[in-house]
Design a protein around this motif. Structure first.
Motif, PDB file in Angstrom:
ATOM      1  N   SER A 140     -97.849 -87.945  39.815  1.00 54.07           N
ATOM      2  CA  SER A 140     -96.652 -88.013  40.656  1.00 54.07           C
ATOM      3  C   SER A 140     -96.510 -89.385  41.310  1.00 54.07           C
ATOM      4  CB  SER A 140     -96.711 -86.922  41.726  1.00 54.07           C
ATOM      5  OG  SER A 140     -97.884 -87.073  42.525  1.00 54.07           O
ATOM      6  N   ALA A 141     -97.635 -89.985  41.719  1.00 54.38           N
ATOM      7  CA  ALA A 141     -97.581 -91.328  42.306  1.00 54.38           C
ATOM      8  C   ALA A 141     -97.162 -92.362  41.261  1.00 54.38           C
ATOM      9  CB  ALA A 141     -98.936 -91.688  42.905  1.00 54.38           C
ATOM     10  N   LYS A 143     -95.313 -91.788  38.667  1.00 54.05           N
ATOM     11  CA  LYS A 143     -93.896 -91.577  38.385  1.00 54.05           C
ATOM     12  C   LYS A 143     -93.023 -92.179  39.480  1.00 54.05           C
ATOM     13  CE  LYS A 143     -92.737 -87.524  36.884  1.00 54.05           C
ATOM     14  NZ  LYS A 143     -92.402 -86.068  36.845  1.00 54.05           N
ATOM     15  N   ALA A 144     -93.453 -92.047  40.733  1.00 51.66           N
ATOM     16  CA  ALA A 144     -92.670 -92.598  41.844  1.00 51.66           C
ATOM     17  C   ALA A 144     -92.616 -94.122  41.777  1.00 51.66           C
ATOM     18  CB  ALA A 144     -93.270 -92.134  43.173  1.00 51.66           C
ATOM     19  N   VAL A 145     -93.757 -94.756  41.494  1.00 47.61           N
ATOM     20  CA  VAL A 145     -93.776 -96.220  41.374  1.00 47.61           C
ATOM     21  C   VAL A 145     -92.920 -96.668  40.190  1.00 47.61           C
ATOM     22  CG1 VAL A 145     -95.265 -98.206  40.931  1.00 47.61           C
ATOM     23  CG2 VAL A 145     -96.010 -96.417  42.500  1.00 47.61           C
ATOM     24  N   HIS A 146     -93.009 -95.949  39.095  1.00 49.21           N
ATOM     25  CA  HIS A 146     -92.208 -96.264  37.911  1.00 49.21           C
ATOM     26  C   HIS A 146     -90.712 -96.201  38.226  1.00 49.21           C
ATOM     27  CE1 HIS A 146     -91.176 -96.329  33.618  1.00 49.21           C
ATOM     28  NE2 HIS A 146     -90.401 -95.278  33.833  1.00 49.21           N
ATOM     29  N   LEU A 147     -90.298 -95.173  38.931  1.00 47.52           N
ATOM     30  CA  LEU A 147     -88.880 -95.002  39.253  1.00 47.52           C
ATOM     31  C   LEU A 147     -88.403 -96.045  40.260  1.00 47.52           C
ATOM     32  CD1 LEU A 147     -86.515 -93.017  38.646  1.00 47.52           C
ATOM     33  CD2 LEU A 147     -87.166 -91.817  40.741  1.00 47.52           C
ATOM     34  N   LEU A 148     -89.218 -96.329  41.273  1.00 48.90           N
ATOM     35  CA  LEU A 148     -88.815 -97.286  42.307  1.00 48.90           C
ATOM     36  C   LEU A 148     -88.747 -98.714  41.758  1.00 48.90           C
ATOM     37  CD1 LEU A 148     -90.765 -95.943  45.420  1.00 48.90           C
ATOM     38  CD2 LEU A 148     -88.304 -95.790  44.959  1.00 48.90           C
ATOM     39  N   VAL A 203     -86.917 -86.016  37.411  1.00 48.07           N
ATOM     40  CA  VAL A 203     -86.985 -85.919  38.872  1.00 48.07           C
ATOM     41  C   VAL A 203     -86.195 -84.722  39.386  1.00 48.07           C
ATOM     42  CG1 VAL A 203     -86.557 -87.134  41.045  1.00 48.07           C
ATOM     43  CG2 VAL A 203     -87.297 -88.415  39.029  1.00 48.07           C
TER      44      VAL A 203
END
Length: 279
Positions: A140-141, A143-148, A203
């Motif tokens: 999940s972390a 994925k969040a960095v990838h999206l941001l 997401v």
């Protein structure tokens, strides 16, 4: 009739043997009849050829040629630092910096275009593509960095695009005329569409897991394709900038090395993604 005489072929007699027999008419005339001779041919045994043993090279196993993604990730980080350093040296030292104010030199506005595009579309996008390799922690972390990071890249690209349109408006040049501009517009449009599709599938809580599994390979493929389009757009933009605005040899060298570093960074990012993390 005498029994046949046996002789070898290699030692023939000087005169064939014969004896005198009476003729059928009963007269004293005689006729000579040659004794039959059996020739024995001795075949020599062929020589045995001794084959020389050839030196057999040891065959390396496939494990000797394996490579993990870690060396490419480290190489990509070094190349990203080189790209950022060369871009800052070019923009700040040779171009005199960036300014949004209407000044006597409108190139200060246009200089913001390559700066924001390189930071956003090249460096941030490359780091976002490698987020699942470089970020430590749960999925999940990552994925969040990838999206941001992709969102930051889109923001920087929007600022760089605004700088290009503003410069064209101030100088009076037509928009979207060159190959570089066509590739740039197509890349930004596909980039935004890719981000929206990823947000909906990965997401948004209402997405079905089977739909995510089916879309994941296409998401990776289109992500790499759009990143390579960004690399091509940057290369054409640097070539256009050199031919149009640069008249100093030192600045040309910096821009050319920046283009080479961007290309090598793109190759390292792609290899870091397709190579396995471990064997």
């Amino acid at each position: 009739m005498n029994p046949p005489r046996i002789r070898h072929q290699d030692t023939p007699p000087n005169k064939p043997p014969y004896h005198i027999m009476p003729s059928r008419g009963g007269s004293g005339n005689t006729q000579r009849q040659q004794d039959p001779t059996v020739v024995v041919v001795a075949f020599a045994q062929p020589r045995r050829r001794t084959r020389r043993r050839r030196a057999i090279m040891p065959v390396k196993s496939s494990a000797s040629f394996r490579m993990t993604a870690l060396p490419m990730v480290v190489t990509a980080q070094l190349l990203a630092a080189a790209v950022l350093t060369l871009t800052l040296v070019w923009v700040l030292h040779f171009r005199g910096g960036v300014s949004w104010k209407p000044t006597s030199n409108p190139l200060f506005v246009y200089t913001a275009h390559p700066l924001f595009m390189v930071i956003g579309f090249i460096i941030c996008t490359g780091e976002a593509v490698m987020a699942y390799r470089i970020v430590l922690g749960p999925r999940s972390a990552k994925k969040a960095v990838h999206l941001l990071l992709h969102l930051v890249a889109l923001t920087f690209a929007a600022v760089g695009l605004y700088a290009a349109f503003k410069f064209h408006h101030d100088v009076g040049l037509p928009d979207i005329r060159s190959l570089h501009s066509w590739l740039g517009i197509a890349t930004i449009a596909l980039y935004g569409l890719q981000w929206l599709m990823a947000f909906v599938y990965f997401v948004f809580p209402g997405a079905v897991m089977t739909m995510r599994a089916d879309y994941a390979p296409w998401h990776i493929f289109f992500g790499l394709a759009i990143f390579l389009m960004a690399i091509c757009t940057a290369e054409t933009g640097l070539a256009k900038f050199v031919s149009a605005f640069i008249a100093y040899p030192g600045e040309v060298f910096v821009v050319n090395f920046t283009g080479i570093a961007i290309l090598m960074f793109g190759v390292a990012v792609v290899l870091a993604v397709i190579l396995p993390s471990r064997y």
